[in-house]
Design an enzyme around this catalytic site. Structure first.
Site, PDB file in Angstrom:
ATOM      1  N   ASN A 192      96.164 -23.565  -1.620  1.00  0.00           N
ATOM      2  CA  ASN A 192      95.119 -23.474  -0.601  1.00  0.00           C
ATOM      3  C   ASN A 192      94.464 -22.098  -0.594  1.00  0.00           C
ATOM      4  O   ASN A 192      93.233 -21.988  -0.553  1.00  0.00           O
ATOM      5  CB  ASN A 192      95.714 -23.745   0.785  1.00  0.00           C
ATOM      6  CG  ASN A 192      95.432 -25.173   1.236  1.00  0.00           C
ATOM      7  OD1 ASN A 192      94.496 -25.811   0.744  1.00  0.00           O
ATOM      8  ND2 ASN A 192      96.232 -25.663   2.157  1.00  0.00           N
ATOM      9  N   GLU A 246     101.765 -30.901   3.712  1.00  0.00           N
ATOM     10  CA  GLU A 246     101.877 -31.266   2.297  1.00  0.00           C
ATOM     11  C   GLU A 246     103.157 -32.071   2.072  1.00  0.00           C
ATOM     12  O   GLU A 246     103.745 -32.041   1.005  1.00  0.00           O
ATOM     13  CB  GLU A 246     101.842 -30.011   1.417  1.00  0.00           C
ATOM     14  CG  GLU A 246     103.073 -29.120   1.472  1.00  0.00           C
ATOM     15  CD  GLU A 246     103.021 -28.057   2.572  1.00  0.00           C
ATOM     16  OE1 GLU A 246     102.331 -28.284   3.588  1.00  0.00           O
ATOM     17  OE2 GLU A 246     103.668 -27.015   2.404  1.00  0.00           O
ATOM     18  N   ASP A 274     107.778 -32.795  -1.023  1.00  0.00           N
ATOM     19  CA  ASP A 274     106.947 -31.679  -0.572  1.00  0.00           C
ATOM     20  C   ASP A 274     106.305 -31.012  -1.796  1.00  0.00           C
ATOM     21  O   ASP A 274     106.986 -30.738  -2.786  1.00  0.00           O
ATOM     22  CB  ASP A 274     107.825 -30.682   0.194  1.00  0.00           C
ATOM     23  CG  ASP A 274     106.988 -29.645   0.910  1.00  0.00           C
ATOM     24  OD1 ASP A 274     106.705 -29.852   2.110  1.00  0.00           O
ATOM     25  OD2 ASP A 274     106.611 -28.642   0.257  1.00  0.00           O
ATOM     26  N   ILE A 275     105.011 -30.765  -1.728  1.00  0.00           N
ATOM     27  CA  ILE A 275     104.315 -30.126  -2.852  1.00  0.00           C
ATOM     28  C   ILE A 275     104.729 -28.647  -2.910  1.00  0.00           C
ATOM     29  O   ILE A 275     104.718 -27.955  -1.886  1.00  0.00           O
ATOM     30  CB  ILE A 275     102.784 -30.228  -2.695  1.00  0.00           C
ATOM     31  CG1 ILE A 275     102.374 -31.710  -2.625  1.00  0.00           C
ATOM     32  CG2 ILE A 275     102.069 -29.528  -3.843  1.00  0.00           C
ATOM     33  CD1 ILE A 275     100.896 -31.937  -2.361  1.00  0.00           C
ATOM     34  N   ASP A 294      92.789 -30.214  -0.118  1.00  0.00           N
ATOM     35  CA  ASP A 294      92.680 -31.601   0.361  1.00  0.00           C
ATOM     36  C   ASP A 294      92.639 -32.578  -0.810  1.00  0.00           C
ATOM     37  O   ASP A 294      93.236 -33.641  -0.777  1.00  0.00           O
ATOM     38  CB  ASP A 294      91.419 -31.780   1.211  1.00  0.00           C
ATOM     39  CG  ASP A 294      91.582 -31.177   2.603  1.00  0.00           C
ATOM     40  OD1 ASP A 294      92.715 -30.750   2.920  1.00  0.00           O
ATOM     41  OD2 ASP A 294      90.585 -31.128   3.348  1.00  0.00           O
TER      42      ASP A 294
END
Lengths: 297, 300
Positions: free
Chosen positions: A183, A218, A175-176, A192
């Protein structure tokens, strides 16, 4: 009333050949008219056909005649010279003896050939469309990775196979970190692009038979096989350092990983375990990997 | 036709590679419909050619089963193999077929193996022998050709590209698995089921996908570069007249394959093992230095 009818008037080519030498022993006038050739003193059956038909004769028709003594409804093409090609339908039957003889009935089949061609074209078109749809339905549009659905399908199948073969496998959830902030700060188009770059890093650092997918916003998932515990750890660290090393879109991005390793546990269990480990990694401060071996018992 | 690979070219992981695992013995035996018969120390592994299945060896087997342990099988996609194990990508290439031979040799732990291959299976055998040279004793090639295409003036495989394109077209018109094949296409169930629902019992393959894929792998390939790499004794069996493998091809094989011996049988046709089984068996025994007793076949 007429009583003597000529077999030569039947609209079908009749040919008699020697089974082994394929020499034409006799043929009806209709066959020679159909193939637009003159009767020769010696000729082999293959001479009347196109090269492609010769291959079919040698690799399908002959073995079938030798094996089962007959061959039914084979579509072939007569080479009538000066690039005239005549589609024909052939039926053949072997009559044993010394030598063994083959009786052929060969009739023109232009209309049948056209119909087949239409069917082939239709099938090819359908096949291409079905394959495109198949790819679309399995792909995550943004990153080009497998999507969640395809991931679950592939991973389940391969994990079952690995279980049977006694191969260990590792399930990574990645997971980022702070993706929402990225964002909010830089906009969705930027976010994106980060996702795309992350997908690229993951594919570049895995092997071609590993499964890599984007399974959520993500969130990415990987399944690798033949992973001893230390090599799963190694891969997790390698991925994290690859992510740390290259600024994505000019900013520093990190990720957290949960990795469950097993050789018996089913897919659903591993999914949960990896997810729980990922949650722990987040809680311990992110930008880290937690791996654990589950024996599945 | 096979644009799938082009479309998914952009994907790194389009179809995960299931072949990455070692298979257990039972899997391979079922997958390739492996049958073992005969008695003897020396193993003959017989690989059928394009189009048919292991039944094509039934004429030759009676002459050899007294001296050899004989292993017969069907390639995945042919005969009574497990069509569920078929992969378009894997079997688009002769290397994929050679993996079947490697898998069988490993699953049955075969050693001292004589690979007997008909036509394209000679080259498939050569590919397999490179992967597991320690298990292979020698090769018997029945009507082999390393390349069916013409490359004038130095090589005449017998056919022009247009001929072979026409062959694929003719095959399309002859293999009428339409109903089985079209329905899943229309309903979109492309994976697995297409192959799994159909069980081929006929002698020659009529599965529109597998047969055509095999034809493409066979007739459009060029493995001439492979011949000089051969490491085992090779017996080349050749017909005097063969529309698929001319004498030119036989001589080419001899000239470029180290440790090879060519026997030209005065016969016509591409299926010597079916049309002249006794003669073929004698040459094979001579090649393998098996004394020939009076009276044959052994089964009598």
């Amino acid at each position: 009333m007429q009583t003597d009818f000529s077999l030569d008037d039947f609209p079908v080519g009749l040919v008699v050949t020697n089974l082994h030498s394929t020499e034409v022993l006799q043929a009806s006038p209709y066959f020679y008219r159909l193939s637009q050739q003159q009767p020769l003193t010696t000729s082999k059956l293959g001479q009347f056909f196109t090269p492609a038909s010769k291959i079919l004769l040698e690799s399908f028709v002959m073995p079938m005649l030798l094996h089962q003594g007959h061959c039914d409804e084979i579509q072939l093409t007569i080479d009538a010279g000066s690039s005239v090609r005549i589609p024909v339908l052939a039926n053949a039957r072997v009559v044993s003896g010394e030598p063994a003889i083959v009786y052929w009935a060969i009739s023109p089949s232009q209309q049948r050939d056209t119909l087949y061609q239409q069917l082939v074209d239709l099938r090819n078109d359908l096949e291409i469309r079905a394959e495109k749809l198949e790819v679309l339905s399995r792909t995550d549009e943004l990153t080009g990775l497998l999507n969640r659905r395809a991931f679950i399908q592939s991973a389940e199948t391969l994990i079952k196979q690995a279980q049977r073969s006694g191969v260990a496998y590792a399930f990574f959830m990645l997971d980022i970190d702070f993706f929402k902030q990225i964002n909010d700060q830089h906009g969705h188009a930027f976010g994106d692009q980060v996702l795309k770059d992350m997908a690229k890093i993951l594919t570049e650092n895995t092997r071609s038979n590993d499964i890599v997918a984007r399974v959520g916003g993500e969130e990415f998932a990987l399944v690798t096989f033949d992973q001893a515990e230390h090599s799963a750890n190694f891969l997790a660290e390698k991925l994290l350092s690859a992510i740390r090393q290259q600024p994505i879109q000019g900013i520093m991005v990190t990720a957290s990983i949960g990795c469950a390793i097993a050789s018996h546990a089913p897919f659903e269990q591993l999914y949960k375990d990896a997810d729980a480990l990922l949650y722990q990694a987040k809680h311990q401060g992110r930008n880290r990997a937690l791996c654990r071996l589950f024996d599945g018992s | 036709m096979f644009q799938f690979s082009l479309i998914v070219g952009a994907l790194k992981h389009p179809v995960p590679n299931i072949g990455a695992f070692m298979f257990v013995q039972e899997d391979i035996i079922t997958r390739n419909n492996v049958n073992v018969l005969g008695r003897g120390e020396q193993v003959l592994l017989m690989a059928h050619g394009f189009g048919c299945n292991q039944q094509m060896w039934r004429f030759l087997v009676p002459y050899l089963e007294g001296n050899f342990k004989i292993v017969l099988f069907d390639y995945v996609g042919s005969g009574s193999s497990d069509l569920g194990a078929y992969s378009k990508q894997k079997y688009a290439d002769l290397a994929g077929y050679s993996q079947d031979i490697v898998d069988i040799c490993q699953a049955l732990d075969l050693n001292n193996v004589v690979l007997v291959g008909h036509s394209v299976s000679s080259i498939i055998g050569l590919l397999a022998a490179q992967k597991i040279p320690e298990r292979i004793h020698s090769q018997v090639m029945v009507c082999p050709s390393p390349c069916f295409l013409n490359f004038p003036p130095e090589y005449m495989g017998g056919f022009n590209r247009e001929d072979l394109v026409e062959l694929i077209d003719l095959m399309d018109k002859n293999y009428i698995g339409w109903a089985n094949y079209l329905a899943p296409l229309v309903t979109g169930e492309l994976e697995g089921k297409v192959f799994a629902t159909e069980l081929t019992t006929s002698f020659c393959t009529t599965n529109p996908i597998t047969a055509k894929n095999f034809a493409k792998a066979t007739f459009f390939s060029d493995y001439r570069h492979l011949l000089p790499l051969n490491q085992h004794p090779v017996l080349l069996l050749q017909s005097e007249v063969d529309a698929l493998a001319s004498l030119f091809v036989g001589n080419y094989m001899l000239e470029h394959t180290p440790q090879s011996r060519l026997e030209v049988v005065s016969a016509r046709g591409h299926c010597l093992h079916m049309s002249h089984p006794e003669q073929i068996s004698l040459i094979i025994k001579d090649f393998l230095r098996i004394p020939v007793e009076a009276g044959s076949p052994d089964a009598d």
